[in-house]
Design a protein around this motif. Structure first.
Motif, PDB file in Angstrom:
ATOM      1  N   ASP A 142       0.827  -1.203   0.000  1.00 45.67           N
ATOM      2  CA  ASP A 142       0.000   0.000   0.000  1.00 45.67           C
ATOM      3  C   ASP A 142       0.860   1.252   0.000  1.00 45.67           C
ATOM      4  N   ASP A 143       1.976   1.198   0.717  1.00 46.24           N
ATOM      5  CA  ASP A 143       2.876   2.342   0.795  1.00 46.24           C
ATOM      6  C   ASP A 143       3.470   2.653  -0.577  1.00 46.24           C
ATOM      7  N   VAL A 144       3.851   1.624  -1.327  1.00 44.03           N
ATOM      8  CA  VAL A 144       4.439   1.812  -2.656  1.00 44.03           C
ATOM      9  C   VAL A 144       3.407   2.311  -3.657  1.00 44.03           C
ATOM     10  N   PHE A 145       2.213   1.719  -3.620  1.00 42.18           N
ATOM     11  CA  PHE A 145       1.185   2.078  -4.589  1.00 42.18           C
ATOM     12  C   PHE A 145       0.397   3.334  -4.198  1.00 42.18           C
ATOM     13  N   GLY A 146       0.664   3.859  -3.020  1.00 44.58           N
ATOM     14  CA  GLY A 146      -0.016   5.084  -2.618  1.00 44.58           C
ATOM     15  C   GLY A 146      -1.414   4.854  -2.117  1.00 44.58           C
ATOM     16  N   ALA A 147      -1.759   3.601  -1.811  1.00 42.28           N
ATOM     17  CA  ALA A 147      -3.100   3.330  -1.300  1.00 42.28           C
ATOM     18  C   ALA A 147      -3.253   3.833   0.125  1.00 42.28           C
ATOM     19  N   ARG A 148      -2.122   3.951   0.841  1.00 41.63           N
ATOM     20  CA  ARG A 148      -2.166   4.485   2.201  1.00 41.63           C
ATOM     21  C   ARG A 148      -1.626   5.898   2.172  1.00 41.63           C
ATOM     22  N   PRO A 149      -2.484   6.915   2.272  1.00 41.44           N
ATOM     23  CA  PRO A 149      -2.026   8.297   2.190  1.00 41.44           C
ATOM     24  C   PRO A 149      -1.165   8.665   3.378  1.00 41.44           C
ATOM     25  N   PRO A 150      -0.361   9.723   3.248  1.00 46.14           N
ATOM     26  CA  PRO A 150       0.500  10.107   4.347  1.00 46.14           C
ATOM     27  C   PRO A 150      -0.248  10.656   5.553  1.00 46.14           C
ATOM     28  N   ALA A 151      -1.479  11.007   5.392  1.00 41.56           N
ATOM     29  CA  ALA A 151      -2.286  11.470   6.519  1.00 41.56           C
ATOM     30  C   ALA A 151      -3.697  10.969   6.340  1.00 41.56           C
ATOM     31  N   ALA A 152      -4.399  10.827   7.454  1.00 44.68           N
ATOM     32  CA  ALA A 152      -5.757  10.316   7.374  1.00 44.68           C
ATOM     33  C   ALA A 152      -6.671  11.350   6.751  1.00 44.68           C
ATOM     34  N   GLY A 153      -7.570  10.865   5.911  1.00 45.58           N
ATOM     35  CA  GLY A 153      -8.559  11.753   5.329  1.00 45.58           C
ATOM     36  C   GLY A 153      -8.010  12.612   4.203  1.00 45.58           C
ATOM     37  N   THR A 154      -8.826  13.560   3.763  1.00 48.55           N
ATOM     38  CA  THR A 154      -8.452  14.463   2.692  1.00 48.55           C
ATOM     39  C   THR A 154      -7.581  15.592   3.223  1.00 48.55           C
ATOM     40  N   LEU A 155      -6.544  15.922   2.476  1.00 53.00           N
ATOM     41  CA  LEU A 155      -5.671  17.006   2.910  1.00 53.00           C
ATOM     42  C   LEU A 155      -6.416  18.335   2.867  1.00 53.00           C
ATOM     43  N   PRO A 156      -6.162  19.210   3.824  1.00 54.93           N
ATOM     44  CA  PRO A 156      -6.800  20.527   3.809  1.00 54.93           C
ATOM     45  C   PRO A 156      -6.393  21.317   2.571  1.00 54.93           C
ATOM     46  N   LYS A 157      -7.188  22.298   2.216  1.00 53.21           N
ATOM     47  CA  LYS A 157      -6.899  23.141   1.071  1.00 53.21           C
ATOM     48  C   LYS A 157      -5.530  23.803   1.235  1.00 53.21           C
ATOM     49  N   GLY A 158      -4.742  23.758   0.180  1.00 55.29           N
ATOM     50  CA  GLY A 158      -3.415  24.364   0.209  1.00 55.29           C
ATOM     51  C   GLY A 158      -2.297  23.399   0.495  1.00 55.29           C
ATOM     52  N   LEU A 159      -2.627  22.169   0.948  1.00 53.91           N
ATOM     53  CA  LEU A 159      -1.612  21.155   1.198  1.00 53.91           C
ATOM     54  C   LEU A 159      -1.608  20.155   0.045  1.00 53.91           C
ATOM     55  N   THR A 160      -0.427  19.692  -0.347  1.00 50.75           N
ATOM     56  CA  THR A 160      -0.317  18.745  -1.454  1.00 50.75           C
ATOM     57  C   THR A 160       0.175  17.395  -0.954  1.00 50.75           C
TER      58      THR A 160
END
Length: 227
Positions: A142-160
């Motif tokens: 999951d880490d390689v394929f990006g299935a597990r995002p670096p933070a839980a949920g959707t990133l706030p506006k302005g963060l990439t």
């Protein structure tokens, strides 16, 4: 050092993009190509880790180059990021299905390309770690394929996602923790930007905040990635 081949029909644009790459720690330009044929030949001869591939080339389009790279056993393992002014959905879809890691629309800034290079560097390191193991767990995949995002949920506006991954990697590389100032130095981000990502990780439970007390003044917030 991650070796990069820059492919662009415009000599000046290729020079600018090469400069962007050289200014990114851990990356080096090993060659520049201005046609599809040159790109294929240089990839076979130089064996770069990454090709920055333009779509509009004088002899063949970049999608055709991408397909040939994927079909040739000598170049099938070379990764590709498309850099182009092409905005049509068919081209974007073809690049994705052809195996491109990402698609950057021109013109873009040094920071935009730097984020993609750093993201590739992180992926490159993850794959290297996996190659040293006999088997991989689902978390590793999951880490390689990006299935597990670096933070839980959707990133706030302005963060990439790319910059969040960069800050996450910095915290994981420093188990003793980082302050916002130290994180900014490690990632080459501004201190306010680093603090926004660190606070986001703390708010989502991915990072723990501890207070570091000095001789005088207010205690400093120190961020630790939760393993």
């Amino acid at each position: 050092m991650i070796r990069v081949l820059v492919v662009d029909d415009d000599f000046m644009v290729a020079k600018v993009h090469s400069g962007y790459v050289e200014r990114t720690d851990g990356f080096s330009v090993v060659g520049v190509a201005h046609t599809g044929a040159e790109a294929l030949r240089a990839t076979r001869d130089l064996r770069p880790d990454l090709v920055l591939l333009d779509i509009y080339l004088p002899d063949m389009d970049g999608i055709a180059v991408l397909r040939e790279l994927r079909a040739d056993p000598a170049t099938v393992d070379t990764d590709v990021v498309v850099i182009t002014a092409a905005r049509d959905v068919d081209t974007i879809r073809s690049a994705m299905r052809g195996g491109a890691l990402h698609y950057l629309i021109k013109p873009f800034s040094h920071s935009a390309l730097r984020d993609q290079l750093r993201h590739f560097g992180s992926l490159h390191e993850k794959l290297n770690r996996l190659s040293r193991a006999s088997v991989a767990g689902q978390r590793d995949v999951d880490d390689v394929f990006g299935a597990r995002p670096p933070a839980a949920g959707t990133l706030p506006k302005g963060l990439t996602l790319q910059t969040a991954d960069l800050v996450r990697q910095a915290l994981q590389d420093h188990p003793d923790g980082l302050s916002a100032t130290e994180c900014a130095q490690v990632t080459e981000l501004s201190r306010p930007s680093s603090r926004r990502y660190l606070e986001h990780f703390a708010a989502t439970g991915n990072a723990e905040v501890r207070l570091r007390y000095g001789g005088t003044g207010r205690p400093e917030r120190q961020y630790h990635w939760r393993q």
